[in-house]
Design an enzyme around this catalytic site. Structure first.
Site, mmCIF file in Angstrom:
data_model
loop_
_atom_site.group_PDB
_atom_site.id
_atom_site.type_symbol
_atom_site.label_atom_id
_atom_site.label_comp_id
_atom_site.label_asym_id
_atom_site.label_seq_id
_atom_site.Cartn_x
_atom_site.Cartn_y
_atom_site.Cartn_z
ATOM 1 N N CYS A 1 31.495 -27.076 124.932
ATOM 2 C CA CYS A 1 30.150 -26.468 124.876
ATOM 3 C C CYS A 1 29.861 -25.453 125.977
ATOM 4 O O CYS A 1 29.647 -24.280 125.683
ATOM 5 C CB CYS A 1 29.099 -27.571 124.891
ATOM 6 S SG CYS A 1 29.176 -28.587 123.407
ATOM 7 N N GLU B 1 29.420 -35.856 125.080
ATOM 8 C CA GLU B 1 30.631 -36.616 124.764
ATOM 9 C C GLU B 1 30.810 -37.674 125.847
ATOM 10 O O GLU B 1 30.570 -37.417 127.019
ATOM 11 C CB GLU B 1 31.846 -35.694 124.700
ATOM 12 C CG GLU B 1 31.850 -34.866 123.434
ATOM 13 C CD GLU B 1 32.991 -33.873 123.373
ATOM 14 O OE1 GLU B 1 34.042 -34.107 123.984
ATOM 15 O OE2 GLU B 1 32.806 -32.844 122.696
ATOM 16 N N ARG C 1 39.199 -29.604 125.358
ATOM 17 C CA ARG C 1 38.869 -28.186 125.181
ATOM 18 C C ARG C 1 38.399 -27.593 126.517
ATOM 19 O O ARG C 1 37.512 -28.127 127.163
ATOM 20 C CB ARG C 1 37.787 -28.034 124.096
ATOM 21 C CG ARG C 1 38.327 -28.316 122.713
ATOM 22 C CD ARG C 1 37.272 -28.198 121.635
ATOM 23 N NE ARG C 1 36.502 -29.404 121.467
ATOM 24 C CZ ARG C 1 35.632 -29.599 120.475
ATOM 25 N NH1 ARG C 1 35.438 -28.664 119.572
ATOM 26 N NH2 ARG C 1 34.967 -30.740 120.377
ATOM 27 N N ASN D 1 22.153 -25.709 128.142
ATOM 28 C CA ASN D 1 23.558 -25.705 128.576
ATOM 29 C C ASN D 1 23.799 -24.695 129.693
ATOM 30 O O ASN D 1 24.542 -24.965 130.644
ATOM 31 C CB ASN D 1 24.483 -25.423 127.386
ATOM 32 C CG ASN D 1 24.782 -26.697 126.614
ATOM 33 O OD1 ASN D 1 24.303 -27.766 126.976
ATOM 34 N ND2 ASN D 1 25.571 -26.591 125.566
ATOM 35 N N PHE E 1 21.754 -32.545 121.556
ATOM 36 C CA PHE E 1 21.926 -32.576 123.014
ATOM 37 C C PHE E 1 22.828 -33.710 123.482
ATOM 38 O O PHE E 1 22.884 -33.995 124.673
ATOM 39 C CB PHE E 1 20.554 -32.687 123.699
ATOM 40 C CG PHE E 1 19.662 -31.509 123.413
ATOM 41 C CD1 PHE E 1 19.784 -30.338 124.143
ATOM 42 C CD2 PHE E 1 18.733 -31.556 122.387
ATOM 43 C CE1 PHE E 1 18.987 -29.235 123.866
ATOM 44 C CE2 PHE E 1 17.931 -30.460 122.101
ATOM 45 C CZ PHE E 1 18.053 -29.292 122.847
ATOM 46 N N THR F 1 25.388 -25.663 117.363
ATOM 47 C CA THR F 1 24.769 -24.770 118.353
ATOM 48 C C THR F 1 24.955 -23.333 117.875
ATOM 49 O O THR F 1 26.088 -22.853 117.785
ATOM 50 C CB THR F 1 25.430 -24.977 119.728
ATOM 51 O OG1 THR F 1 25.283 -26.351 120.089
ATOM 52 C CG2 THR F 1 24.805 -24.086 120.783
ATOM 53 N N VAL G 1 29.954 -34.204 116.913
ATOM 54 C CA VAL G 1 28.525 -34.232 116.597
ATOM 55 C C VAL G 1 28.285 -34.823 115.205
ATOM 56 O O VAL G 1 27.458 -35.723 115.026
ATOM 57 C CB VAL G 1 27.922 -32.813 116.705
ATOM 58 C CG1 VAL G 1 26.521 -32.761 116.111
ATOM 59 C CG2 VAL G 1 27.880 -32.388 118.165
HETATM 60 N N1 LIG Z 1 30.859 -31.712 121.171
HETATM 61 C C1 LIG Z 1 29.706 -31.778 121.788
HETATM 62 O O1 LIG Z 1 29.552 -32.458 122.808
HETATM 63 C C2 LIG Z 1 28.503 -31.048 121.254
HETATM 64 C C3 LIG Z 1 27.218 -31.380 121.717
HETATM 65 C C4 LIG Z 1 26.116 -30.697 121.200
HETATM 66 C C5 LIG Z 1 26.292 -29.689 120.261
HETATM 67 N N2 LIG Z 1 27.565 -29.367 119.842
HETATM 68 C C6 LIG Z 1 27.712 -28.315 118.832
HETATM 69 O O2 LIG Z 1 27.874 -28.953 117.565
HETATM 70 C C7 LIG Z 1 28.776 -28.195 116.742
HETATM 71 C C8 LIG Z 1 29.951 -29.071 116.332
HETATM 72 O O3 LIG Z 1 30.662 -29.429 117.494
HETATM 73 P P1 LIG Z 1 31.814 -30.538 117.480
HETATM 74 O O4 LIG Z 1 32.258 -30.709 118.883
HETATM 75 O O5 LIG Z 1 31.340 -31.715 116.696
HETATM 76 O O6 LIG Z 1 32.930 -29.754 116.624
HETATM 77 P P2 LIG Z 1 34.345 -30.280 116.116
HETATM 78 O O7 LIG Z 1 35.256 -29.134 116.208
HETATM 79 O O8 LIG Z 1 34.682 -31.576 116.767
HETATM 80 O O9 LIG Z 1 34.082 -30.609 114.569
HETATM 81 C C9 LIG Z 1 33.746 -29.644 113.608
HETATM 82 C C10 LIG Z 1 34.209 -30.143 112.244
HETATM 83 O O10 LIG Z 1 33.735 -29.253 111.247
HETATM 84 C C11 LIG Z 1 34.703 -29.181 110.214
HETATM 85 N N3 LIG Z 1 34.468 -27.999 109.385
HETATM 86 C C12 LIG Z 1 34.598 -26.685 109.739
HETATM 87 N N4 LIG Z 1 34.263 -25.901 108.687
HETATM 88 C C13 LIG Z 1 33.907 -26.723 107.659
HETATM 89 C C14 LIG Z 1 33.480 -26.504 106.326
HETATM 90 N N5 LIG Z 1 33.329 -25.278 105.828
HETATM 91 N N6 LIG Z 1 33.224 -27.582 105.553
HETATM 92 C C15 LIG Z 1 33.373 -28.827 106.047
HETATM 93 N N7 LIG Z 1 33.782 -29.092 107.298
HETATM 94 C C16 LIG Z 1 34.047 -28.054 108.102
HETATM 95 C C17 LIG Z 1 36.017 -29.183 110.975
HETATM 96 O O11 LIG Z 1 37.096 -29.563 110.127
HETATM 97 C C18 LIG Z 1 35.721 -30.206 112.076
HETATM 98 O O12 LIG Z 1 36.109 -31.510 111.687
HETATM 99 C C19 LIG Z 1 29.161 -26.973 117.580
HETATM 100 O O13 LIG Z 1 28.278 -25.921 117.271
HETATM 101 C C20 LIG Z 1 28.928 -27.426 119.004
HETATM 102 O O14 LIG Z 1 28.660 -26.363 119.873
HETATM 103 C C21 LIG Z 1 28.655 -30.041 120.310
#
Ligand SMILES: NC(=O)c1ccc[n+]([C@@H]2O[C@H](COP(=O)([O-])OP(=O)(O)OC[C@H]3O[C@@H](n4cnc5c(N)ncnc54)[C@H](O)[C@@H]3O)[C@@H](O)[C@H]2O)c1
Length: 441
Positions: free
Chosen positions: A266, A158, A334, A214, A155, A121, A11
């Site tokens: 998610c 991937e 995941r 979701n 929203f 989220t 994201v």
């Molecule tokens: N992946 C998806 O398709 C998707 C879609 C919509 C919403 N979301 C939501 O968005 C959020 C992020 O999801 P994602 O898939 O991008 O996660 P991800 O695990 O791919 O990335 C999260 C990143 O945050 C970093 N991080 C964690 N703590 C940190 C801190 N204190 N300081 C700096 N960096 C830090 C991690 O190192 C990691 O690189 C989640 O809440 C998820 O539910 C994800």
């Protein structure tokens, strides 16, 4: 505008790249030093179509940069997005540790007024927690700096994240502060130029909207998987039933494919977290609990079909697996169905030859690290050689029209277990295949 994105995952990186593309100055912050170094060197740690050239170009232009220092980033920022992970906690709730750590750090490091945007989220009530965390730290610092916290759930999907971000169905903004709303509308205007896509609401409703979306999509999947299991038992063909109900535009064709269960970063955690929120507020969410149960069982269906055909002891038998990622278009594994299926087959003595267009490094380095019973193959046909059957798990495009004569010549027996109902049963009959699908006897 000057933007900081904290968390450079699926994201955060996509959000940063898209805002930079529209002329904003974006700084992406991540605590993972190796990830930040890779990004600075033009290595994109995830696979997402179209992302790499965008990141590299904006980085070269100087409008997108990467750092581990939130302090440096905040010094040049008007809006900070929190886009860190919210994984599942032991009790099923969303673990807010990363989000609140970032809030704490923002409170420690901010020197000028700022808008804080929750993009992760997060459960209802999190914006209040983020606000309190920042305010408490500012009070400790004896600083009086203005800030606002808003909810802006993401929203994107991937596999089509850039397109989803560039042409969103909607941009949900949870805020009652007119100034903040104006700033965010201005920021998102280039993405919503051809029609109004803003849906403005109170913060709690915005937080809830993401979970409801979701959970609803997961419901459709589990519902159809349940129907497929009934179809199979009564002798109906779920592929026909799918078309029969999808043609009703109140139902629609999307998200009603039977398969081997949903995965990804998610749906599994978000359905659980919403159920936990309901429980915390004294409500038993029967539908949400059922979605999960159906999904967990669905991931076992292919293994059951394989053992029904080959017996419960699979020692000495090798199976070809096509697809490891939780869905096509991503390297993300995941909660992928492939984990349950491959582990299930190995537990019964089988070995695996696997091929996935993008997720094999992820599998080798993380999910099946040290698992010697899996051989990774350089293309889909190599994976078939000398195996008992093809097991199709992820519906990548390159698996849609394979050379069935060649498949048959490579397999020990012409058997296909299709976890995504990709092929035409009649056509496979022509090649004398034994063809097992989901939801078809
Ligand atoms: N992946 C998806 O398709 C998707 C879609 C919509 C919403 N979301 C939501 O968005 C959020 C992020 O999801 P994602 O898939 O991008 O996660 P991800 O695990 O791919 O990335 C999260 C990143 O945050 C970093 N991080 C964690 N703590 C940190 C801190 N204190 N300081 C700096 N960096 C830090 C991690 O190192 C990691 O690189 C989640 O809440 C998820 O539910 C994800």
């Amino acid at each position: 505008m000057r933007i900081t994105i904290v968390g450079t995952g699926y994201v955060g990186l996509v959000t940063g790249a898209c805002f930079a593309e529209m002329g904003n100055k974006v700084i992406c912050v991540d605590q993972d030093i190796a990830k930040v170094e890779k990004l600075k060197n033009g290595i994109i740690p995830i696979f997402e179509p179209g992302l790499k050239p965008m990141v590299i170009e904006s980085f070269k232009k100087g409008v997108l940069s990467f750092t581990i220092s939130l302090e440096d980033a905040l010094a040049e920022t008007d809006i900070v997005f929190i886009a860190v992970g919210t994984p599942q906690d032991e009790d099923g709730s969303a673990d807010l540790t990363h989000v609140l750590n970032v809030a704490n750090e923002i409170g420690q490091k901010m020197q000028q007024p700022i808008v804080v945007v929750d993009k992760s989220t997060v459960p209802v009530g999190t914006a209040d927690k983020v606000r309190k965390t920042i305010q408490d730290v500012l009070d400790e610092r004896k600083k009086n700096i203005e800030f606002d916290v808003v909810s802006n759930p993401e929203f994107l999907k991937e596999g089509s994240a850039i397109k989803d971000f560039m042409q969103p169905d909607r941009v949900v903004i949870g805020s009652e502060n007119e100034n903040t709303i104006k700033v965010l509308k201005e920021l998102y205007r280039p993405f919503t130029i051809n029609r109004e896509r803003f849906i403005q609401m109170d913060i709690k409703s915005a937080e809830m909207t993401k979970y409801a979306a979701n959970a609803f999509l997961a419901t459709k999947i589990s519902f159809m998987n349940e129907i497929s299991n009934i179809c199979e038992r009564v002798g109906a063909d779920v592929n026909m039933v799918r078309m029969g109900i999808g043609s009703d535009n109140r139902i629609g064709y999307k998200f009603i494919y039977p398969g081997c269960g949903y995965g990804g970063s998610c749906f599994p955690k978000d359905v659980k977290a919403l159920g936990k929120t309901a429980e915390d507020f004294g409500y038993k969410a029967n539908i949400l609990n059922a979605i999960e149960k159906v999904n967990a069982k669905q991931k076992e269906v292919l293994v059951q079909k394989i053992t029904a055909r080959f017996g419960n002891n699979l020692t000495g038998k090798c199976f070809a697996v096509w697809g490891l990622s939780f869905k096509p278009g991503t390297d993300d594994m995941r909660a992928a169905a492939s984990l349950v299926i491959i582990n299930g087959l190995i537990a019964k003595g089988a070995t695996i030859k696997a091929y996935d267009p993008k997720a094999m490094d992820e599998a080798k380095e993380h999910y099946f690290k040290n698992q010697r019973k899996i051989t990774y193959c350089k293309n889909k046909y190599d994976a078939l050689d000398g195996t008992e059957a093809l097991v199709l798990i992820t519906e990548w495009k390159e698996f849609r029209s394979p050379d069935f004569e060649r498949i048959s010549s490579l397999l020990n027996q012409s058997v296909i277990f299709d976890g995504r109902n990709q092929y035409d049963k009649q056509m496979l009959k022509k090649y004398n295949y034994e063809y097992y699908q989901i939801g078809v006897k």
